[in-house]
Design an enzyme around this catalytic site. Structure first.
Site, short mmCIF file in Angstrom:
data_model
loop_
_atom_site.label_atom_id
_atom_site.label_comp_id
_atom_site.label_asym_id
_atom_site.label_seq_id
_atom_site.Cartn_x
_atom_site.Cartn_y
_atom_site.Cartn_z
N SER A 127 0.85 -1.19 0.00
CA SER A 127 0.00 0.00 0.00
C SER A 127 0.88 1.23 0.00
O SER A 127 2.01 1.22 0.49
CB SER A 127 -0.89 0.02 1.25
OG SER A 127 -1.57 1.26 1.38
N TYR A 140 -2.15 -0.51 10.25
CA TYR A 140 -2.25 -0.86 8.83
C TYR A 140 -0.96 -0.48 8.10
O TYR A 140 -0.41 -1.27 7.33
CB TYR A 140 -3.45 -0.16 8.22
CG TYR A 140 -3.60 -0.39 6.73
CD1 TYR A 140 -4.11 -1.59 6.25
CD2 TYR A 140 -3.25 0.58 5.81
CE1 TYR A 140 -4.26 -1.82 4.88
CE2 TYR A 140 -3.40 0.37 4.44
CZ TYR A 140 -3.89 -0.83 3.98
OH TYR A 140 -4.03 -1.05 2.64
#
Length: 234
Positions: A127, A140
């Site tokens: 990501s 995350y």
């Protein structure tokens, strides 16, 4: 001979687009997920990616059904938006278990087959948060930074056996993941960050993933490629 591809988290969102892209190229694809895929797949293996033993079992079953493995795409992931002070140990463990540890276990499970064959490609979906994120999503971002680190380690250790390992770092991509935490105002603000003036779609990520696993991408390894519409440049 058609590619034999394993995709974790291939039942929806970016994972489903990746599955469809490989199928369109004539590949045989095994989807490893909790739920059956929305699109057609050659093989489906139900798995609990929080369970390392079940993950190894599922990867082994997929390899057996496909008769080997040429490509592994680790796409399974979860997202939580929580302030740093409010992240619990359970929150941390759940996100890291699925996003990072399952990536490690799947890589370990498939690598011996690729090393013996002296060839293969692993693509890990990380990501933009691995490089840029943190506020409101610390666990995350940490999990995706771990995915990038695992990618580099795999590339360094397995390259001499003909195995490439790369990561893809999507920016804002509209999928069900995170849908409950975004508004129309968020979408407009995020779109404005891209010189292209739009957010990503799953097919943007699928195209780069397919390229990395193709002969055209054979000299790329250890890379974490931004698919962010120019939101992150380097």
């Amino acid at each position: 001979m058609s590619q034999r591809v394993i995709v974790t988290g291939g039942s929806g969102g970016i994972g489903a687009a990746i599955v469809e892209r490989f199928l369109a190229d004539g590949a045989r694809v095994a989807v490893l997920d909790r739920r059956e895929p929305t699109a057609a797949a050659s093989v489906f293996v139900a798995v609990d990616l929080r369970d390392p033993l079940d993950t190894r079992r599922a990867v082994g079953e997929a390899i057996a059904m496909l008769g080997g493995a040429d490509v592994l795409v680790n796409c399974a992931g979860i997202f939580q938006h929580i302030p740093l002070l409010d992240i619990t140990v359970d929150d941390w463990d759940r996100v890291l278990d699925i996003n990072a540890r399952a990536t490690l276990v799947a890589m370990q499970a498939v690598a011996p087959v690729m090393l013996e064959a002296r060839g293969g490609s692993i693509v890990n979906i990380a990501s933009m948060a691995a490089k840029l994120g943190g506020g409101g999503e610390a666990h995350y971002a940490a999990s995706k930074a771990a995915v990038v680190a695992l990618t580099r380690a795999g590339a360094q250790e397995w390259g001499c056996h003909g195995v490439t390992v790369n990561a893809v770092c999507p920016g804002y991509v509209l999928t069900d993941m995170g849908a409950d935490t975004r508004s129309e105002a968020d979408i407009a603000a995020w779109s404005a960050k891209s010189p292209l003036g739009r957010l990503g779609v799953p097919e943007d990520v699928a195209g780069v993933t397919h390229f990395l696993a193709s002969p055209a991408g054979a000299y790329l390894t250890g890379q974490a490629i931004n698919v962010t519409g120019g939101m992150l440049m380097h």
